[in-house]
Structures are given as structure tokens and as C-alpha cells.
Design an enzyme around this catalytic site. Structure first.
Site, PDB file in Angstrom:
ATOM      1  N   ASP A 244       0.854  -1.185   0.000  1.00 20.53           N
ATOM      2  CA  ASP A 244       0.000   0.000   0.000  1.00 20.53           C
ATOM      3  C   ASP A 244       0.891   1.237   0.000  1.00 20.53           C
ATOM      4  OD1 ASP A 244      -2.016   1.834   0.321  1.00 20.53           O
ATOM      5  OD2 ASP A 244      -2.886   0.915   2.100  1.00 20.53           O
ATOM      6  N   HIS A 338      -9.119  -1.663  -7.750  1.00 23.69           N
ATOM      7  CA  HIS A 338      -8.896  -0.534  -6.840  1.00 23.69           C
ATOM      8  C   HIS A 338      -7.757   0.359  -7.333  1.00 23.69           C
ATOM      9  CE1 HIS A 338      -9.064   1.485  -2.933  1.00 23.69           C
ATOM     10  NE2 HIS A 338      -7.755   1.433  -2.898  1.00 23.69           N
TER      11      HIS A 338
END
Lengths: 430, 430
Positions: A244, A338
Site C-alpha cells: 500500500d 482498486h
């Protein structure tokens, strides 16, 4: 009390200047180093070579602090600390509401106390009034404290005319499940450090400083990897196991400042060099997520789980090929992945600097962990940063079934305090 | 799924042998080093000198793991891991109850799965079945997993005849405020690591392994200082700011093994080289405590807050002079001081090895932190370790008004598993 409880000869650790406070030659290297989250790992070697412990009162034969403890972030600077620094191993988020009857004067006195406490604690010194001693023996451990103002602060202090438009409430998102009691607030404080006791010590000091002027509205705890625990300090993994932060803007990029910080001559004037932070408690439905085969998890994200590379190929930092199709003619990076939806170039150049914490508050009665991400993102303008991206995610993010936004906050974080100044002084006394 | 989600060429970090698994020459030095909690700080320098990263799949240009990530504790050994090692920066405690219908057979299969998972994860390898990937890129980070059996386990598995007398319920203490739902349990697992994501990863793996055989009864999270954050790694500070653990028994002491571990020829046979653990969630009433002037805090404890030295003088490790009086004829270490009451020589030589975690589960509606100590203490016999000390504390400890025992557990932790064996096999198949 403070005098009794603390070592007599405590020499603060050598400060590590932040951008804005540093000589120009050092600026770029340091801010970049910290942003990339390598401070711990890189500094580790320096610390071992440098040798000296952080304060003189260390007992004979004590082990010198490593840079984990020794690293110090400057309180004074162009921007507040806790924005471009690397991810802290431990963090606290806390929101306060002003007490009934407390107004502008009490708020100004509180921000003055908080600023003094932040300056002292970030230097490895005790707080001015009745230090609890919990951080004794530890170095500053890259402690940062960051202060912000919520929408409701301005009416309570008679400062509505100074409330920035950017603080207007975020739009409703259809996938939100927000708990109002854990959302927003008059004041917001972020604490980060590489040591959990140093962070807790600062949180308690902030709470004590609030005194009768403000009450805790909500408080959350989070964590990231410990410095030195990973060979890949560039980007973090979250509790879904996913890398991330790959596409986070970097201070070396020419438009970094413009995207993250209000310009020095921006509006309102008291927000010069400040930033807006969006805070979302995003619960991860881990039982559901972990049942997905890795191939399906990767399709949801659009990146490989092992190394974060785009499904279109290459390495973590490779550009994502949004048009690439497989032999069946299907997009290799699915349309609702995403990582596709959140790409800045898919959102009119919108960019936000994400600096999150993972959280884990135990396991509920069903055996399901109350765990996920304390999403903390920084931008010069929420309407060009968080909002357009979240609108697109809200409409069709493949990740939505596996997460739940449980709380939300938006705060105006003014620029850093100059020497002799306290955070927010230009708002409260300007 | 596991194969897809993990690096192909992951070379485990070099193991750090534990006592019992190590060559005799290395044994004393290593176990002592780890017990004293200096592994992180000492190993840090070694790690920087040694240089090599923990696994081969690290990306080009990656920063090598420091010993924070690289340090590995062996799963197999005379004793289970997680007892004599230094305090972990992050820890989880979790208790399970066997599911209705699950008995000895299911318990044996579960302990076999747990042992396999512990062996793999402690070596920095993925779990066998659907690893979540959360620990990827990190080293083993001194991960330990420790397994124990509660009183209720034996009736549910038809093994009542093998239940040790030492597992008889602890006596009631008048100052207890125990929540039964967060006390005891059939099975107990302790997870510790120097990285929060590595610890969370292991907790999730343990929970997944439980499958349909057992359900979580309670689960708690805690922390200690990060390696390298303090120049005083010998003893920890707790959230009261007090140095804690000065009088902990040390493996170098001749009666250490006798006090902490069941002898190899002890009873019952399946507990050979095992230990009994008492777990107490002790909430600290910090608002009350922090209002006390430091002088009064020191009188409550019997030691100086700054350096942990006895109020009778000297340094942290000086012997406490229990008879010393001041000019007014009063005891310098008050009769009800916590450190006086808990001294082993005041309790018939009772000794327990404390290896606690601090906890902080946020702030309640009154703004008071739900914080304190996850007291975890180890002894060969609870009736000679925890019980006599707690009885004395219960009668007249000056600390009692500032703490509240909110939950309690007692578990039998068998000896370490030999190669090819699982933890508890001698109980479940013996």
C-alpha cells in the site's frame, strides 16, 4: 514534580531538521529519506556507527540508543511534523471537542500548551507540568505531534468567517457506515513514534494539557512495521497483506508541494503552508477477504500481492498499462480494480499523500477481528484530493465488499509554528 | 494459494538457538542475553555488521533487514519459546474454548496444526494453508508462539486424570474485579514479536488453524518498548512510568530452572520442562495515579521513579534495606510498599518470571484510558510463585488503590516440542 521525576542531566538528542527548517542543501535528501520510510533502516546503520546515546543520564554500561530511539524530528518548521515523515511504528489519533463555555481564548491557551508540549517531547524533554515519566530512558524515537481544526471549531470560537471552504463537510458516500460519535470533532491531534511508550506518553500529555478546556471525543490507536523489520521499507503492507502506498506522491516530484500543501500566499492566510487531512476508519472484513484465492484478491486490487507490481507487468514502480488485454480480450487490470480507480491520472491529477496506520482492537464476540486501516491522507484541497477519488471508488471499486468506512473526519492543519509561535496562532490571534 | 502469494525463493533467516536446542557452550550466553531484553539493542550492531538480509527475494537495492527483523527464535527446544526471551515490542494473548463436540482427537489435531504453524512462522516461512501474506517482506522479527492448557480443557477432552494439581483454580483475592468472559479458557496462545504486522499475521494464522475445533474466548493486545528506543534495555517501564522487572530471576542464578520450570523428571510427566503461566489483565487507574506527586508514587512502590533504585539507596540493582529508618524513625521503604511486599525473600523464596505487556485499548466515554498491564508470569508452581505474593499484596499493597485486576487465567504450558513432535503431544497421545 517534573524535576523530581526526570534525570538531572538530560541532553536532548541531536535534532534532525525537517524541510523548511533545514539548510537548503540538506532539505531534499532528508525529506525524501523520511517520506520513503527508510529513516529507521538507513539511520540504523548510522546510529550504530555514531554510537553515542541520546542523553547523559544513561546508566553505566547501558546500551547506546540506536537511531530508532535517537532520531528526532523538529517541531518548528515550514510545515507541521507528521505529514511527510516515514510511517511511524505506533500512532494515536485523538479528537477533542471544546468544553461548554470554552471559546477562542481557551482554545488559544490550549494550542499554546500543546505546542509547548510537542516541542519539548519531540526533543526528548519532559513536558512542563507533571510529566508522567513513561518516556524516560527512551529517545524521542521520531515522535511527531500534529494539530488540526475541524469544521465545528469555528462556530464555537466565533471564528466562522475564517473557516476555509475546504472544510465544508465531505459529501455522503453510498458505501459509508459512519459512526458520528467517532467522526469529526473540534480539534484533532495525531501522535506518531517508533516506540509505543513514547507515543502513549505524548497522548497522555496532550490529554492532560486539554484540562477543562476540551474533552476527548474519540481516540484510536494504530501501528505500522517496526524500523528494521522489513527489507522493503519503501511501501507498507496493510492487514489484507497488500502493498500500500506505491503511488504516493514523492517530495522529489515538482508538483508535490502544490498538491499537498496550501501555498505560502494561499487562502485563508492562516492556512499558509498548511494541509487538509482526511481521516477514515476503514474496517477490513478479513474473514471474507482471506477466503478469496490470491488470484482474485489481485484482480480486486489490480496489483500482484507478492511484490505490488501492476497486473500488466513489471515491478512495483512500473507504470500500469490500463489498456492491456489478455488472450480473451479482457482487461488485464480489471475495470473496477482498486488501483485503476485510484490512479491520479484517472482523477484529473488528484493526488493525496497517504500516511496510514493499521489498527487492531481485538476480536469481537463472533471471533472476527476489529481491524483495518486508519486511513490518513493529506492534500492541499480535499475537493481535488480525497473527494473525487472516493466518489469513483464509491461507484465501482471491487474492494468495496471487503471494507467498511466506519468513521470520517476532515481537519484543517495549519502550517508549522515558527520559533516562539504556537500552532494555529495566526488563526486564533490574527 | 500459499504458493501464489509468497516469494518463490525465500531463504529463512539464520536461526538463533534457544536454551536446550543450543550447544552447551552457547546456551548460557544466549538465554541470558534474551532474558535481559537486550537482544534487540545488542543484535542491532551485529545485524548492521553482518549485513545480509533475511531472504533472497528482497528487491534490488532494498535495505538489509536489521536484527530487529532478522532475529529468529527456534521453535523446537527443551522449553517452549516466549518464556525466557526478552520482552517483545508487540504481543497478543488469546484464549480459545473447544467447540461443542470437539474432544481429545480434535484438540490433538489442532495442537499439531498450531505447532506446524509456529515452526514455520518463527522461521520466517508462510503458514502451510492459505497464508494471508501480511508478514511478507518482514523477517521473523523474534516471533514466538507459546501454547497452554487451562483447567477446563481436561474435562472436555476426557483427560481429567492428567490434570495437574497446579491447575486448581487460583484462590479468590478480595481486591479482584474479574470478568469471567475474559478469564481462563480451554486453550491459551501467546504471540510475541518485534513487529506488529508479524505478530498480527501469527495471531490470524492461529485463529484460522482453530477452524471448527475451537472458538476465541478472549483476546488481548499489548506492547513493550521497541528495540533500540531505550538506553536502558535491562528493565522495562510500565504505563505508570515505573521501572518494572528489576528483581526478575535471571537464568544465570543457580535456582532459576527450579523456580520457573517443572523438572525433567517432575509430575505430571507430560509437563516435564514445562511451566505454569498466570495471566492477569491489570487496569491502571492512571488519572488517580498521575495526580500523586512523584514522592508519593515512590513511597507506594518503594523505589525511585527515575532509576528504579530502592528508597534505601544505591542503584537499581542494589539490595533493598528493609530495616532502614529516617531521622523520624520511620521506615524508608514503607511497610506497605509494593516492592517490599513482592520481594522473594519476604515470600519464602517464591519467585516468578514476569514477562508482561502494556496495553492500551483507547479511551472510554469519560476520557479515561483503558490501559494497564497484561501481567504474564511464569513459575514451576503457582502455589509457590504467584499465589503467596498476590495474597500478601491483596492484604496490604499500597498500589492496590491504583490498579484493578480485571481478568485472570492460569494455564499449564508443556515443555518444548522435540523435532517431529507437536506441543502437548505427550499429554494428548501419552
Amino acid at each position: 514534580m517534573a524535576d523530581q521525576s526526570l534525570p538531572e542531566a538530560r541532553t536532548p538528542a541531536a535534532p534532525q531538521p525537517r524541510e523548511g527548517a533545514a539548510p537548503p542543501a540538506a532539505r531534499e535528501g532528508i525529506s525524501r529519506r523520511r517520506l520513503l520510510g527508510t529513516a529507521g533502516a538507513t539511520g540504523l546503520v548510522l546510529g550504530a556507527a555514531g554510537g553515542a546515546a541520546g542523553y547523559a543520564a544513561a546508566p553505566a554500561g547501558a546500551t547506546p540508543l540506536s537511531s530508532v530511539g535517537e532520531d528526532r524530528v523538529m517541531f518548528h518548521g515550514k510545515h507541521q511534523p507528521g505529514i511527510t515523515e516515514g510511517l511511524p511504528a505506533r500512532g494515536h489519533l485523538v479528537a477533542f471537542d471544546l468544553a461548554p463555555g470554552a471559546g477562542r481564548k481557551e482554545a488559544a491557551a490550549l494550542l499554546r500548551r500543546w505546542s509547548d508540549t510537542a516541542r519539548r517531547l519531540m526533543a526528548g524533554e519532559p513536558s512542563a507540568d507533571g510529566d508522567t515519566g513513561v518516556a524516560q530512558d527512551a529517545g524521542p524515537s521520531s515522535l511527531t505531534l500534529t494539530f488540526g481544526f475541524g469544521h465545528s471549531f469555528f462556530a464555537r470560537t466565533g471564528l466562522e468567517e475564517r473557516r476555509p471552504v475546504a472544510l465544508d463537510p465531505l459529501p455522503d458516500f453510498s458505501s459509508d457506515h459512519l459512526d458520528k460519535a467517532r467522526s469529526n470533532g473540534d480539534l484533532w491531534v495525531q501522535v506518531g513514534a517508533h516506540d509505543a511508550l513514547v507515543a502513549f506518553h505524548a497522548l497522555r500529555a496532550v490529554q492532560k494539557d486539554a484540562g477543562a478546556a476540551a474533552r476527548v471525543r474519540w481516540q484510536m490507536n494504530g501501528f505500522n512495521r517496526s524500523p528494521g523489520a522489513t527489507a522493503r521499507p519503501m511501501t507498507a503492507r496493510n492487514l489484507m497483506g497488500q502493498i500500500d502506498g506505491t503511488r504516493n506522491p514523492k517530495p522529489s516530484e515538482p508538483d508535490f508541494d502544490r498538491r499537498i500543501f496550501v501555498p505560502a500566499d494561499g487562502e485563508p492566510a492562516w492556512m499558509a503552508n498548511g494541509s487538509y487531512v482526511v481521516v477514515r476508519r476503514i474496517r477490513m472484513l478479513l474473514d471474507d477477504w482471506e477466503k478469496l484465492p490470491v488470484k482474485e484478491q489481485e484482480a480486486v486490487i489490480g496489483r500482484r500481492k507478492s511484490d505490488g507490481a501492476p497486473l500488466s507487468g513489471g515491478t512495483e514502480t512500473s507504470a500500469m498499462d490500463l489498456e492491456k488485454t489478455d488472450s480473451a480480450g479482457d482487461l488485464v487490470v480489471p475495470f473496477n480494480a482498486h488501483a485503476r480507480i485510484t490512479r491520479p491520472d484517472q482523477n484529473g491529477g488528484a493526488a493525496m499523500l497517504r500516511r496510514p496506520l493499521s489498527y487492531h482492537d481485538g476480536i469481537d464476540a463472533a471471533g472476527v477481528p476489529d481491524a483495518g486501516l486508519l486511513f490518513v491522507c493529506w492534500q492541499a484541497d480535499p475537493l481535488r484530493g480525497f473527494v473525487p477519488v472516493q466518489r469513483k471508488l464509491d461507484r465501482g471499486d471491487a474492494l468495496t465488499p471487503f471494507i467498511r468506512h466506519e468513521s470520517s473526519g476532515l481537519f484543517a492543519v495549519p502550517g508549522g509554528a515558527a520559533e516562539g509561535e504556537y500552532v494555529g496562532q495566526r488563526l486564533l490571534e490574527g
